[in-house]
Design a protein around this motif. Structure first.
Motif, short mmCIF file in Angstrom:
data_model
loop_
_atom_site.label_atom_id
_atom_site.label_comp_id
_atom_site.label_asym_id
_atom_site.label_seq_id
_atom_site.Cartn_x
_atom_site.Cartn_y
_atom_site.Cartn_z
N ALA A 85 0.82 -1.22 0.00
CA ALA A 85 0.00 0.00 0.00
C ALA A 85 0.85 1.26 0.00
N GLN A 154 -17.78 -11.01 0.41
CA GLN A 154 -17.94 -9.60 0.79
C GLN A 154 -18.90 -9.43 1.97
N ASP A 157 -16.86 -12.77 7.11
CA ASP A 157 -15.42 -12.65 7.40
C ASP A 157 -14.66 -13.92 7.01
N ASN A 176 -11.02 -13.61 4.90
CA ASN A 176 -10.71 -12.28 4.38
C ASN A 176 -9.47 -11.73 5.08
N TYR A 178 -7.59 -8.17 6.00
CA TYR A 178 -7.94 -6.77 6.15
C TYR A 178 -6.68 -5.92 6.34
N ASN A 180 -6.28 -1.91 7.50
CA ASN A 180 -6.96 -0.66 7.90
C ASN A 180 -8.47 -0.77 7.74
N GLY A 181 -9.02 -1.96 8.05
CA GLY A 181 -10.46 -2.16 8.01
C GLY A 181 -11.02 -2.48 6.65
N GLU A 182 -10.22 -2.58 5.62
CA GLU A 182 -10.69 -2.88 4.27
C GLU A 182 -10.17 -4.23 3.84
N VAL A 183 -11.02 -4.98 3.09
CA VAL A 183 -10.62 -6.29 2.60
C VAL A 183 -9.65 -6.11 1.43
N VAL A 184 -8.48 -6.72 1.55
CA VAL A 184 -7.47 -6.60 0.49
C VAL A 184 -7.15 -7.93 -0.16
#
Length: 765
Positions: A85, A154, A157, A176, A178, A180-184
C-alpha cells in the motif's frame, strides 16, 4: 400302598413341570427386558458417539478457521500489504515481505509445523481481490481462480467452502485479509481430507460394524465402512444424521444392531436364578429317575445349563472390564504424582512430600535440607542436538540423582531442567556441603548422547529448615535464589541461602519495574565514545552506549540493566531505541565530518530475526543514514550455537550494506572458525588485555597474536581501553588501525560529543 406311590410320582412330576414352566417363563421375561434395555442403551450410546464425532469435526473446522485467521493476521501478511500500500517495490523491501509471507504459508502446510498435531492444510495461498495469486505454498500446482466466491466473501469474514474437483470433494477454509479495516485479499486453505478421516477413525471401535460419511448437497466424503461386504445390512442397520454447526456438512452414520443373543443381567439376579435352578434340577432328576421316558424334561434342563453358561461368560467379561478400569485408575493416579519422562515425583508431589517432611521435622525438632538443582546450558543441548537428546540427558540425570541419595530422600523434577531434593533429618551444614560436592562430582562423568559423550555441569542452591524458612514456599524460594547466585557467579557450584541475597533480588525487581517506566517515558540516554584512527589521530567513528540515571535507583550501569532487559524481553524495545537514536544523530554529524556509528546488538535480539531486519531497514530508511556507515557490534556468545539461521540473518544484514564487528574478542567462546564463517569486517580487542599491558609481557604477546590473526583474515582491529600514551604508541607499532578509551575521551552526551567533534576539526585546521 401302590396307590399312594403312584400319587407321589404324579405329584412329583407335576410339581417339577410347574416349577420348570415358572422358571422358563421368568427367564423369558428377564431375557426380553434385558434385550430391550440393551437396545435402548445401544441407541443412546450410538447417538452419543455420532454427536461426539460431529463435535470433533466441528472443533476441527473451528481450529482450522482459527489457524487460517492467525495466518491472515500474521505480521508477515500485514507487513506485505502495508508495504504494498505504501508503494514499496520488490527491490526495496516488498520482496523481503513476500518471501516471509511465502515462508509462513509453507510452514502452515508442513507436517511438522506443530509439535503435537499434523498439518490441517494441503495447500495455502493468498489471492488478491483483483483475482491474482499473491503467494502460494505450492506454486507448481494448478489453481482455478474462478472457484473462489468473491461476491459471497464480501458479506462474511470467513467460511468453510466445498469444491468438487475430479469427482472428489475439496474442502477449503476461506478468510478475508484486512488492512486498515478494508478487505485486500482472501486467504485460501485447502484442508487435508486425510486429517479429517484420521481424526474420526482413531475413535472407531475396532470390532464395530458400521459406516460413516461426511455429506453435503454437492457430494460426500467417506470416512470408514467396516460392514461385512457379504452380509446384507441395508434393511436392519441403525441410521443417524447429525448436522455440524457453522458448516455446510452433516454426518451420516449406519450401525449394525446388537445381536439378539446379547443379554446383560445383574450378578444378584444370576445368583437368584442359580438358587432357583437347584430345586428344579433335583426335582426333575428325581422325576426322570422315576420316569425315564420324560425326554422333554431332560431337554429343558440342558437348555437351562446352557443359559447359565452364557450368563457366566458375560459375568467374566464384566469382571475383566472392571479390572481394566481399576488398572487405568491406578495409572492415572501415578501420572498425577509423577513426571512422565523421568519417573520422578512431579512438582505437586514434591511440594506435598516437602510439606510432610517439614511437619515431621517440627515434631522431632530436626533440620531439613532443600536443594534446587539446575543444569547449566541445557538449552544449548536442546538447540544443537534436539529435544530428543535433551530428554535422554534428563533421564540420565534423574537416574544419577536417585542413586546419589537415600531411599527416604525426595527427588522430584519441578520443571524443565530443574530438580528438587529434600533431605530430612539433616545433622549439620557440613553434611549438606558433602552432599552438594557429591552431586557436583556425579556430573563430572560424561553423558552418553547419540553415540557421543557430552559433559554438562550443574548449579545447586540450598536452604535449611528452620533457619532459612518454615514453609515450603519460603524454603523453595530461598533455595532458588541461592541457585541463581551460583549461576551469576559462574555456574558449576553450590551455595547456601543468605539473607543478603534478598537484597540483590529486590534490586533486580526494582530495576525491572523502573526500566519499563524509563523506556516508556524515554528516560534512557545514548552516549557516544569516539573511535580514533591511529594513523592520523582523527575521530573516525563513535560507539553508541546506553546510559540510565533513575530518580529512585540513581545511576544504573549497563551491565546491570542490560541482562535484565534480555530476560524480560525489553531488550527489543531498548535495542530499537538505541539504533534509531544513534542513526539519526550520526546522520546529522555527517555535516561536520564523515563518521561511522557503532551500535551494540544483544544476542537476544537475533531470536526475532524478521523483526530485527525490519527494525534495521526502518531506521536506515527513516534516518537517511548510508548503511555502510552503520557498524553492528555483536559478542561471541551469539556465535556459540553456530546455526544456519544465525549465518543467514548476518548475511542478509550484510547485503543491506551494514558492517559487523566482533566485540570483546577473547573473553567468550573464541574460535578461528567464527571469524572465517561469519561476515566480520572488524575485530575489537577487549579492554582486559590492555589493562596491564605495559608491565606484563604476556599481555603484549596476546595482543600481538590477536592483531596478527586479524591481519591474516583481512580484518581491521579496534583496541578498547586505551588509557595511556604508552598504550597508543605500542598499538601503532603493531599496526593496529583504531583505538578508543579514556585516553581520548570517556562516553559523552550528544551535546558534549558534538562539541568535541567541532573542537577536533578546529584543531586539525
Amino acid at each position: 400302598m401302590k396307590m399312594k406311590l403312584r400319587l407321589n410320582r404324579r405329584n412329583a412330576i407335576l410339581m417339577g413341570g410347574v416349577l420348570l414352566g415358572a422358571y422358563l417363563l421368568l427367564m423369558i421375561i428377564v431375557t426380553n427386558a434385558g434385550q430391550n434395555r440393551l437396545k435402548e442403551s445401544q441407541l443412546n450410546e450410538l447417538n452419543l458417539n455420532v454427536k461426539i464425532y460431529s463435535e470433533s469435526i466441528g472443533y476441527f473446522f473451528e481450529t482450522a478457521s482459527r489457524e487460517i485467521g492467525e495466518v491472515a493476521q500474521h505480521k508477515a501478511t500485514y507487513t506485505f500489504f502495508a508495504n504494498l500500500a505504501s508503494g514499496m517495490s520488490m527491490q526495496y523491501g516488498l520482496g523481503s515481505s513476500l518471501l516471509q509471507l511465502r515462508r509462513n504459508l509453507i510452514q502452515h502446510t508442513s507436517p511438522d509445523h506443530r509439535q503435537h498435531e499434523n498439518a490441517k492444510f494441503n495447500r495455502m495461498l493468498l489471492v488478491g481481490f483483483n483475482s491474482n495469486i499473491i503467494a502460494d505454498s505450492h506454486p507448481k500446482l494448478r489453481f482455478d481462480i474462478n472457484s473462489i466466491p468473491f461476491q459471497k466473501m464480501q458479506n462474511v469474514d470467513h467460511k468453510i467452502d466445498i469444491l468438487v474437483k475430479d469427482n472428489h470433494i475439496v474442502i477449503r477454509a476461506l478468510q478475508n485479509v484486512y488492512l486498515n479495516g478494508e478487505v485486500v485479499g482472501i486467504l485460501v486453505g485447502e484442508i487435508k481430507n486425510d486429517t479429517i478421516i484420521n481424526l474420526l477413525t482413531t475413535q472407531e471401535y475396532q470390532l464395530s460394524n458400521s459406516r460413516l460419511s461426511l455429506s453435503t448437497s454437492q457430494g460426500s466424503l467417506p470416512i470408514w465402512d467396516t460392514f461385512d461386504s457379504k452380509a446384507s445390512h441395508h434393511l436392519n442397520t441403525l441410521y443417524f444424521n447429525q448436522s455440524i454447526a457453522n458448516t455446510p456438512f452433516s454426518l451420516n452414520a449406519w450401525f449394525a444392531p446388537i445381536s439378539e443373543s446379547q443379554i446383560i443381567t445383574s450378578t444378584w439376579f444370576t445368583i437368584a436364578l442359580s438358587f432357583l435352578a437347584v430345586p428344579v434340577i433335583f426335582g426333575l432328576y428325581y422325576s426322570l429317575k422315576i420316569n425315564n421316558t420324560n425326554l422333554v424334561l431332560t431337554t429343558k434342563i440342558e437348555e437351562t445349563h446352557n443359559q447359565q453358561t452364557v450368563l457366566t461368560r458375560q459375568n467374566h467379561r464384566l469382571k475383566t472390564e472392571i479390572d481394566r478400569r481399576k488398572m487405568f485408575e491406578k495409572e492415572l493416579a501415578y501420572q498425577a504424582s509423577h513426571d512422565i519422562l523421568t519417573g520422578l515425583s512431579n512438582r505437586k508431589s514434591g511440594d506435598e512430600k516437602l510439606r510432610h517432611a517439614l511437619l515431621q521435622a517440627k515434631r522431632d525438632d530436626v533440620n531439613v535440607l532443600v536443594m534446587f538443582i539446575d543444569l547449566d546450558d541445557f538449552k544449548q543441548i536442546n538447540d544443537t542436538l534436539g529435544h530428543l537428546a535433551g530428554d535422554k540427558l534428563l533421564i540420565q540425570t534423574a537416574k544419577r540423582l536417585r542413586q546419589s541419595v537415600r531411599k527416604t530422600d525426595v527427588v522430584a523434577r519441578i520443571g524443565g531442567d530443574e530438580f528438587l531434593l529434600v533431605i530430612p533429618n539433616l545433622h549439620s551444614e557440613k553434611e549438606a556441603q558433602t552432599l552438594a560436592s557429591k552431586l557436583l562430582a556425579i556430573f563430572e562423568q560424561p553423558f552418553q548422547l547419540n553415540e557421543s559423550q557430552f559433559f554438562i555441569s550443574t548449579s545447586i542452591g540450598m536452604s535449611i529448615y528452620p533457619q532459612d524458612g518454615e514453609t515450603t514456599e519460603e524454603l523453595m524460594a530461598h533455595a532458588d535464589i541461592a541457585m541463581y547466585r551460583v549461576k551469576k557467579e559462574g555456574r558449576n557450584g553450590f551455595s547456601f541461602y543468605e539473607a543478603s541475597m534478598n537484597t540483590d533480588v529486590q534490586r533486580n525487581l526494582d530495576i525491572d519495574a523502573q526500566l519499563r517506566q524509563a523506556i516508556n517515558q524515554n528516560k534512557l540516554e545514548v552516549y557516544y565514545q569516539p573511535i580514533i584512527n591511529l594513523e592520523n589521530n582523527q575521530i573516525t567513528g563513535a560507539e553508541a552506549l546506553m546510559r540510565w540515571k533513575d530518580d529512585k535507583l540513581g545511576f544504573v550501569p549497563p551491565d546491570e540493566f542490560i541482562p535484565i532487559a534480555e530476560r524480560n524481553g525489553l531488550i527489543h524495545k531498548l535495542g530499537h531505541m538505541a539504533l534509531d537514536t544513534a542513526c539519526h544523530q550520526a546522520k546529522k554529524w555527517q555535516e561536520i565530518q564523515p563518521l561511522t556509528i557503532a551500535v551494540n546488538f544483544s544476542a537476544a535480539q537475533f531470536r526475532q530475526q524478521d523483526a530485527l531486519i525490519e527494525s534495521i531497514l526502518t531506521v536506515l530508511n527513516n534516518s537517511g543514514l548510508d548503511p555502510c556507515l552503520l557498524d553492528i557490534e555483536i559478542t561471541e556468545s551469539l556465535l556459540f550455537s553456530n546455526n544456519i539461521e544465525t549465518v543467514q540473518i548476518l548475511e542478509e544484514i550484510k547485503r543491506i550494506g551494514a558492517h559487523f564487528s566482533i566485540d570483546d574478542f577473547g573473553t567468550g567462546y573464541s574460535a578461528l572458525s567464527y571469524l572465517q564463517k561469519f561476515p566480520f569486517s572488524k575485530l575489537k580487542i577487549d579492554r582486559s588485555f590492555l589493562q596491564d599491558m605495559e608491565a606484563n609481557p604476556s599481555s603484549q604477546e596476546l595482543v600481538n597474536a590477536i592483531i596478527a590473526m586479524a591481519k591474516a583474515l583481512g580484518l581491521k582491529v579496534v583496541a578498547e581501553g586505551v588509557e595511556t600514551q604508552w598504550d597508543q604508541d605500542y598499538l601503532k607499532t603493531q599496526n593496529c588501525e583504531y583505538a578508543q578509551g579514556y585516553y581520548y575521551s570517556k562516553a559523552l552526551s550528544t551535546e558534549d560529543f558534538e562539541a568535541l567533534l567541532l573542537q577536533h576539526n578546529k584543531d586539525v585546521i
